[in-house]
Design an enzyme around this catalytic site. Structure first.
Site, mmCIF file in Angstrom:
data_model
loop_
_atom_site.group_PDB
_atom_site.id
_atom_site.type_symbol
_atom_site.label_atom_id
_atom_site.label_comp_id
_atom_site.label_asym_id
_atom_site.label_seq_id
_atom_site.Cartn_x
_atom_site.Cartn_y
_atom_site.Cartn_z
ATOM 1 C CB CYS A 132 -14.408 0.848 0.029
ATOM 2 S SG CYS A 132 -13.989 2.590 0.056
ATOM 3 C CG HIS A 144 -8.436 0.032 -2.784
ATOM 4 N ND1 HIS A 144 -7.635 -1.035 -2.432
ATOM 5 C CD2 HIS A 144 -9.128 0.376 -1.662
ATOM 6 C CE1 HIS A 144 -7.832 -1.320 -1.147
ATOM 7 N NE2 HIS A 144 -8.730 -0.474 -0.662
ATOM 8 C CD GLN A 175 -13.019 -2.036 -0.618
ATOM 9 O OE1 GLN A 175 -12.220 -1.924 0.289
ATOM 10 N NE2 GLN A 175 -14.203 -2.592 -0.452
ATOM 11 N NE ARG A 187 -3.896 0.581 1.936
ATOM 12 C CZ ARG A 187 -5.114 0.635 2.492
ATOM 13 N NH1 ARG A 187 -5.315 1.399 3.558
ATOM 14 N NH2 ARG A 187 -6.106 -0.052 1.993
ATOM 15 C CG ASP A 237 -13.638 5.893 -0.942
ATOM 16 O OD1 ASP A 237 -13.556 5.786 0.301
ATOM 17 O OD2 ASP A 237 -12.631 5.905 -1.690
ATOM 18 N NE ARG A 297 -10.335 -5.528 0.661
ATOM 19 C CZ ARG A 297 -9.574 -4.480 1.007
ATOM 20 N NH1 ARG A 297 -10.152 -3.423 1.554
ATOM 21 N NH2 ARG A 297 -8.281 -4.459 0.771
#
Ligand code: CP
Ligand code: NVA
Length: 302
Positions: free
Chosen positions: A261, A127, A130, A100, A222, A289
Site C-alpha cells: 500500500c 483503511h 486502500q 484520517r 505493509d 487510489r
C-alpha cells in the site's frame, strides 16, 4: 439517507464490484464525472499522508468540487472542541468529509453527527479506501476477484483488518500471517468470518508466512510500525521471517503478484529487489487510489 464509507463492508459485494467497474471507466477520461460540481469536501487529516491526501484533492477537483485540506492542528479539535460539535458545525458548510484519524470510534462519532457522507481515509482499525484501490488493481491484473487468494504477511494492522473483511464480503480467500503478538483485530476477524459464512470465502490467521503464501495469487505487505506507533519501534525485532523476499516467494505460485500500500520500508517488510520487481503493480495500486475514490464519491454523493 446519507451513505458513509467507514468500513469496506459499508458497500455490499455488488456495490464494490460496481464501484471498481466504474473506476476502470473513469481512468479513461478524468473529467467525465462531475458529481461534485458545486460541492465542498473537507479533507480532515490528523495523521500524515501522501497518496490519500493528494488523490482526494485531485479527485474532488476533477469531479468539479472544492477540496479543503484541514490538518488536525489547524482546527479547534486540537484545543479540545468536541467531535460532535465540530461535525455539526462542519455540516453547515461542507457537503462531505474525508477523515484520517487515530481511533475508529472518533470517525464513527463524527459520522453520527454529520448528516452527509463521511469517508474513512484511515483509522488505527481500518483503511477501506486502500483496499478498494487494491481490489481495482487485482481486477485489472487478473480480470476477476472470484477465486483469488490474498496472503497478507506482516503486522496485523488496519490494512490487514480491512483485507480480512473485504475477503469475507466479496468472497475471496484471505490468509494473514503475523508474529503471535501482532495478530489482526479479533473484531475484524469476527466480522470477516460472519460475511464469509454467506460468501464462502476462506479466512485464515496464522503465524507461518509460508503457510499464508502457498497458492496465493497476491502477496501483500505493509509497514511493521504504523502511524501512531512510533514509540513501539522495538517491535520490529519480532518480525524476522515476515519479510516478503525471494526466499519467501519460492513458496508462492509462479504467477503471484506482490502488492504494497506504501509507504514502504525496504529491507524491513519487503526486500528492495522484490519491491523493484513488482514496482509496476505497486505504483498502479497507488494510481488507482485516485480512480477508485472518484468512483466511490460518485456512488456516495449521487
Ligand atoms: N497508502 C496510503 O494510504 O498512503 P498515504 O499514507 O501516503 O496516504
Ligand atoms: N498501516 C499503515 C498504513 C499506511 C498507509 C499505517 O497506519 O501507518
Amino acid at each position: 439517507m446519507k451513505k458513509d464509507f467507514l468500513n469496506i463492508s459499508d458497500l455490499s459485494k455488488d456495490e464494490i464490484l460496481q464501484v471498481i467497474d466504474y473506476a476502470v471507466k473513469l481512468k479513461k477520461d478524468k473529467f467525465q464525472d462531475q458529481t461534485l460540481k458545486g460541492k465542498s469536501i473537507g479533507l480532515i487529516f490528523m495523521k500524515p499522508s501522501t497518496r490519500t491526501r493528494l488523490s482526494f484533492e485531485v479527485g474532488v477537483y476533477q469531479m468539479g468540487g472544492q477540496p479543503l485540506y484541514i490538518t488536525g492542528s489547524s482546527t479547534q479539535l486540537s484545543r479540545g472542541e468536541d467531535i460532535k460539535d465540530t461535525a455539526r458545525v462542519m455540516a453547515r458548510y461542507l457537503d462531505g468529509v474525508v477523515i484520517r484519524t487515530y481511533s475508529h470510534n472518533e470517525i464513527e462519532q463524527f459520522a453520527e453527527y454529520f448528516d452527509k457522507p463521511v469517508i474513512n481515509a484511515l483509522t488505527d482499525y481500518l483503511h477501506p479506501c486502500q483496499i478498494l484501490a487494491d481490489l481495482q488493481t487485482i481486477y485489472e491484473k487478473f480480470g476477476k476477484l472470484e477465486g483469488i487468494k490474498v496472503a497478507f504477511v506482516g503486522d496485523g494492522n488496519n490494512v490487514a483488518n480491512t483485507w480480512l473483511i473485504a475477503g469475507g464480503v466479496v468472497g475471496f480467500d484471505v490468509s494473514v500471517a503475523t508474529p503471535p503478538e501482532y495478530e489482526p483485530s479479533g473484531k475484524a476477524v469476527f466480522e470477516a468470518v460472519k460475511h464469509a459464512e454467506k460468501t464462502g470465502a476462506k479466512i485464515n490467521i496464522t503465524n507461518d508466512p509460508v503457510e499464508a503464501v502457498k497458492n496465493a495469487d497476491v502477496i501483500y505487505t505493509d509497514v511493521w510500525v504504523s502511524m501512531g506507533q512510533e514509540g513501539e519501534r522495538e517491535k520490529k525485532e519480532k518480525f524476522s521471517g515476515f519479510q516478503i523476499n525471494k526466499q519467501l516467494l519460492n513458496y508462492a505460485s509462479k504467477d503471484a503478484i506482490v502488492m504494497h500500500c506504501l509507504p514502504a520500508h525496504k529491507g524491513e517488510e519487503i526486500s528492495e529487489d522484490i519491491f523493484e520487481e513488482f514496482a509496476d503493480v505497486i505504483f498502479d495500486e497507488a494510481e488507482n487510489r485516485l480512480h477508485s475514490q472518484k468512483a466511490l464519491m460518485s456512488f456516495l454523493f449521487k
